[in-house]
Design a protein around this motif. Sequence first.
Motif, mmCIF file in Angstrom:
data_model
loop_
_atom_site.group_PDB
_atom_site.id
_atom_site.type_symbol
_atom_site.label_atom_id
_atom_site.label_comp_id
_atom_site.label_asym_id
_atom_site.label_seq_id
_atom_site.Cartn_x
_atom_site.Cartn_y
_atom_site.Cartn_z
ATOM 1 N N GLN A 45 6.109 4.783 -4.227
ATOM 2 C CA GLN A 45 5.010 4.607 -5.178
ATOM 3 C C GLN A 45 3.984 3.672 -4.565
ATOM 4 O O GLN A 45 4.306 2.844 -3.722
ATOM 5 N N ARG A 46 2.766 3.767 -5.026
ATOM 6 C CA ARG A 46 1.701 2.874 -4.560
ATOM 7 C C ARG A 46 1.442 1.860 -5.672
ATOM 8 O O ARG A 46 1.331 2.220 -6.829
ATOM 9 N N TYR A 47 1.387 0.585 -5.309
ATOM 10 C CA TYR A 47 1.113 -0.495 -6.257
ATOM 11 C C TYR A 47 -0.040 -1.322 -5.713
ATOM 12 O O TYR A 47 -0.033 -1.712 -4.543
ATOM 13 N N ASN A 80 6.048 -2.624 4.102
ATOM 14 C CA ASN A 80 4.626 -2.950 4.183
ATOM 15 C C ASN A 80 4.288 -3.976 5.255
ATOM 16 O O ASN A 80 3.120 -4.301 5.446
ATOM 17 N N ALA A 92 -2.939 -2.735 -1.410
ATOM 18 C CA ALA A 92 -2.053 -1.653 -1.851
ATOM 19 C C ALA A 92 -0.716 -1.780 -1.145
ATOM 20 O O ALA A 92 -0.667 -1.929 0.082
ATOM 21 N N ASP A 94 3.268 -0.098 -0.764
ATOM 22 C CA ASP A 94 4.172 1.014 -1.022
ATOM 23 C C ASP A 94 5.463 0.418 -1.572
ATOM 24 O O ASP A 94 6.014 -0.519 -1.011
#
Length: 99
Positions: A45-47, A80, A92, A94
């Motif tokens: 997911q991307r946060y 990351n 951003a 992951d």
Amino acid sequence: MARTSVRIRRRRLAVFVGAPLLVLTLWGPAAGALNGGAARDPAPQRYVVRAGDTVWSIAQAQVGSEADPRPLVDAIAELNGVDGTAIVPGQALDIPASA
């Protein structure tokens, strides 16, 4: 004679019901082997980091208050290339689906 025919019917029923169930049960592992082994991990997911976020708080929000966030913290940092304090708002990240 009646008992014999009942037994035969039960055996046939067991074969006709049991064989497809056995095939379906074995199909999952066989399909995974045909596709190159283990199932692929789902996409991360991307946060987007907000002010005040830390890797720990992001991981804690993902796993819930009852679970230990440390494995996810390590996975986020490794994925990351960051440590817990080197994130900035707007960045951003992951988030792995499983840690």
